[in-house]
Design a protein around this motif. Sequence first.
Motif, PDB file in Angstrom:
ATOM      1  N   ASN A 130       0.668  -1.064   0.056  1.00 27.96           N
ATOM      2  CA  ASN A 130       0.015   0.064   0.198  1.00 27.96           C
ATOM      3  C   ASN A 130       0.849   1.342   0.038  1.00 27.96           C
ATOM      4  O   ASN A 130       0.224   2.487   0.454  1.00 27.96           O
ATOM      5  CB  ASN A 130      -1.137   0.019   1.099  1.00 27.96           C
ATOM      6  N   GLN A 131       2.272   1.037  -0.376  1.00 32.79           N
ATOM      7  CA  GLN A 131       3.013   2.397  -0.552  1.00 32.79           C
ATOM      8  C   GLN A 131       2.739   2.733  -1.836  1.00 32.79           C
ATOM      9  O   GLN A 131       2.944   1.949  -2.906  1.00 32.79           O
ATOM     10  CB  GLN A 131       4.238   2.116   0.165  1.00 32.79           C
ATOM     11  N   LEU A 132       3.177   4.031  -2.216  1.00 32.25           N
ATOM     12  CA  LEU A 132       3.091   4.579  -3.207  1.00 32.25           C
ATOM     13  C   LEU A 132       4.690   4.324  -4.048  1.00 32.25           C
ATOM     14  O   LEU A 132       5.538   4.273  -3.128  1.00 32.25           O
ATOM     15  CB  LEU A 132       3.002   6.124  -3.149  1.00 32.25           C
ATOM     16  N   ILE A 133       4.575   4.418  -5.242  1.00 36.36           N
ATOM     17  CA  ILE A 133       5.885   3.890  -5.807  1.00 36.36           C
ATOM     18  C   ILE A 133       6.916   4.827  -5.387  1.00 36.36           C
ATOM     19  O   ILE A 133       8.019   4.592  -5.102  1.00 36.36           O
ATOM     20  CB  ILE A 133       5.871   3.839  -7.344  1.00 36.36           C
ATOM     21  N   ASP A 134       6.722   6.067  -5.190  1.00 34.35           N
ATOM     22  CA  ASP A 134       8.022   7.217  -5.066  1.00 34.35           C
ATOM     23  C   ASP A 134       8.438   6.926  -3.710  1.00 34.35           C
ATOM     24  O   ASP A 134       9.236   7.680  -3.206  1.00 34.35           O
ATOM     25  CB  ASP A 134       7.141   8.580  -5.105  1.00 34.35           C
ATOM     26  N   GLU A 135       7.625   6.116  -2.945  1.00 31.03           N
ATOM     27  CA  GLU A 135       8.159   5.850  -1.543  1.00 31.03           C
ATOM     28  C   GLU A 135       8.923   4.587  -1.262  1.00 31.03           C
ATOM     29  O   GLU A 135       9.312   4.365  -0.189  1.00 31.03           O
ATOM     30  CB  GLU A 135       6.845   5.639  -0.554  1.00 31.03           C
ATOM     31  N   LEU A 136       8.992   3.953  -2.273  1.00 30.62           N
ATOM     32  CA  LEU A 136       9.829   2.589  -2.413  1.00 30.62           C
ATOM     33  C   LEU A 136      11.309   3.084  -3.018  1.00 30.62           C
ATOM     34  O   LEU A 136      11.560   3.891  -3.643  1.00 30.62           O
ATOM     35  CB  LEU A 136       9.197   1.724  -3.353  1.00 30.62           C
ATOM     36  N   SER A 137      12.130   2.198  -2.283  1.00 29.26           N
ATOM     37  CA  SER A 137      13.456   2.161  -3.033  1.00 29.26           C
ATOM     38  C   SER A 137      13.745   1.792  -4.440  1.00 29.26           C
ATOM     39  O   SER A 137      12.819   0.966  -4.811  1.00 29.26           O
ATOM     40  CB  SER A 137      14.487   1.220  -2.037  1.00 29.26           C
ATOM     41  N   GLY A 138      14.725   1.999  -4.925  1.00 24.35           N
ATOM     42  CA  GLY A 138      15.047   1.501  -6.345  1.00 24.35           C
ATOM     43  C   GLY A 138      14.945  -0.016  -6.464  1.00 24.35           C
ATOM     44  O   GLY A 138      14.188  -0.395  -7.323  1.00 24.35           O
ATOM     45  N   GLY A 139      15.480  -0.757  -5.513  1.00 22.75           N
ATOM     46  CA  GLY A 139      15.366  -2.223  -5.634  1.00 22.75           C
ATOM     47  C   GLY A 139      13.850  -2.653  -5.473  1.00 22.75           C
ATOM     48  O   GLY A 139      13.331  -3.616  -6.083  1.00 22.75           O
ATOM     49  N   GLN A 140      13.203  -2.008  -4.366  1.00 21.63           N
ATOM     50  CA  GLN A 140      11.849  -2.282  -4.241  1.00 21.63           C
ATOM     51  C   GLN A 140      10.905  -2.036  -5.435  1.00 21.63           C
ATOM     52  O   GLN A 140       9.997  -2.688  -5.811  1.00 21.63           O
ATOM     53  CB  GLN A 140      11.165  -1.673  -2.931  1.00 21.63           C
ATOM     54  N   GLN A 141      11.116  -0.835  -6.211  1.00 16.36           N
ATOM     55  CA  GLN A 141      10.644  -0.553  -7.343  1.00 16.36           C
ATOM     56  C   GLN A 141      10.895  -1.492  -8.450  1.00 16.36           C
ATOM     57  O   GLN A 141       9.842  -1.980  -9.407  1.00 16.36           O
ATOM     58  CB  GLN A 141      10.686   0.800  -7.889  1.00 16.36           C
ATOM     59  N   GLN A 142      12.196  -2.006  -8.640  1.00 14.01           N
ATOM     60  CA  GLN A 142      12.450  -3.171  -9.758  1.00 14.01           C
ATOM     61  C   GLN A 142      11.573  -4.371  -9.254  1.00 14.01           C
ATOM     62  O   GLN A 142      11.136  -5.059 -10.123  1.00 14.01           O
ATOM     63  CB  GLN A 142      13.739  -3.346  -9.525  1.00 14.01           C
ATOM     64  N   ARG A 143      11.605  -4.845  -7.968  1.00 16.82           N
ATOM     65  CA  ARG A 143      10.863  -6.055  -7.656  1.00 16.82           C
ATOM     66  C   ARG A 143       9.307  -5.857  -7.874  1.00 16.82           C
ATOM     67  O   ARG A 143       8.619  -6.717  -8.229  1.00 16.82           O
ATOM     68  CB  ARG A 143      11.025  -6.412  -6.173  1.00 16.82           C
ATOM     69  N   THR A 144       8.656  -4.709  -7.619  1.00 15.37           N
ATOM     70  CA  THR A 144       7.246  -4.481  -7.883  1.00 15.37           C
ATOM     71  C   THR A 144       6.922  -4.530  -9.452  1.00 15.37           C
ATOM     72  O   THR A 144       5.836  -5.082  -9.749  1.00 15.37           O
ATOM     73  CB  THR A 144       6.847  -2.878  -7.546  1.00 15.37           C
ATOM     74  N   ALA A 145       8.072  -4.032 -10.248  1.00 16.04           N
ATOM     75  CA  ALA A 145       7.564  -4.065 -11.628  1.00 16.04           C
ATOM     76  C   ALA A 145       7.768  -5.686 -12.184  1.00 16.04           C
ATOM     77  O   ALA A 145       6.889  -6.091 -12.835  1.00 16.04           O
ATOM     78  CB  ALA A 145       8.987  -3.304 -12.507  1.00 16.04           C
ATOM     79  N   LEU A 146       8.494  -6.443 -11.534  1.00 12.88           N
ATOM     80  CA  LEU A 146       8.585  -7.906 -11.860  1.00 12.88           C
ATOM     81  C   LEU A 146       7.377  -8.675 -11.236  1.00 12.88           C
ATOM     82  O   LEU A 146       6.779  -9.272 -11.971  1.00 12.88           O
ATOM     83  CB  LEU A 146       9.873  -8.678 -10.983  1.00 12.88           C
ATOM     84  N   ALA A 147       6.740  -8.165 -10.057  1.00 18.94           N
ATOM     85  CA  ALA A 147       5.596  -8.646  -9.482  1.00 18.94           C
ATOM     86  C   ALA A 147       4.495  -8.544 -10.367  1.00 18.94           C
ATOM     87  O   ALA A 147       3.633  -9.376 -10.808  1.00 18.94           O
ATOM     88  CB  ALA A 147       5.227  -8.086  -8.165  1.00 18.94           C
ATOM     89  N   ARG A 148       4.450  -7.108 -10.920  1.00 18.56           N
ATOM     90  CA  ARG A 148       3.365  -6.888 -11.965  1.00 18.56           C
ATOM     91  C   ARG A 148       3.326  -7.951 -13.153  1.00 18.56           C
ATOM     92  O   ARG A 148       2.411  -8.375 -13.746  1.00 18.56           O
ATOM     93  CB  ARG A 148       3.503  -5.431 -12.459  1.00 18.56           C
ATOM     94  N   GLY A 149       4.716  -8.001 -13.742  1.00 11.07           N
ATOM     95  CA  GLY A 149       4.778  -8.958 -14.979  1.00 11.07           C
ATOM     96  C   GLY A 149       4.468 -10.434 -14.806  1.00 11.07           C
ATOM     97  O   GLY A 149       3.802 -11.083 -15.336  1.00 11.07           O
TER      98      GLY A 149
END
Length: 217
Positions: A130-149
């Motif tokens: 439930n965190q906004l993307i801007d609140e995530l670290s670079g690595g967490q954003q990368q893992r979120t993109a992978l989760a989406r895929g």
Amino acid sequence: MGTLTVEGADLGYGDGPAVLSGITVTARPGEVLAVTGTSGAGKTTLLNAMAGALATRSGTVTVDGVPLTGRDHAVSLGVVLIPQDNGLAAILTAAENVSVAVIATGGSPADARRRTAESLDALGLSGQANQLIDELSGGQQQRTALARGLALRGDVVLADEVTSELDAANRQRVLDLLRAEAARGAAVVFATHDPEAAAACDRELHLADGAATWPRP
């Protein structure tokens, strides 16, 4: 599941010189294919062509023998692209980024909730859902993109440098998840400059000087 074939493809942008010439490669269901090369060697260019986002100058890109006509067509054939730049919507939470993608590709709201929870959990991101993307670290954003895929359950999964910002433990987690995608029957293509990550894949296609070689067929 889908077999993706690039046959005799010349690839480039606009009127510029060819980035890659005469590329022929097949990504087969059940395997993880590594695409390696230095920065600028053409890894992203090749994955963009495989995803239908870049038209070939010559040659073809097909999924189960059907020529791709564009990105939307590739999506309809089950081709999932996890881009190097993540492509996440900053105004949405991690969970919303995943669920919106599932619904956009035909999943029901119930499917979206279930797949979102499963994929975020698989990547150790349940606490960041439930965190906004801007609140995530670079690595967490990368893992979120992978989760989406991964939540899209593609027949072909194209992952572009998806471990570049991850520590060793999370890099191994991602490699295990890509292996699991292949185990369920997907054709997985993983572009990486990491020799250790490439060594964990079934085959390796190496790009250099505009051409492809097979150091490990």
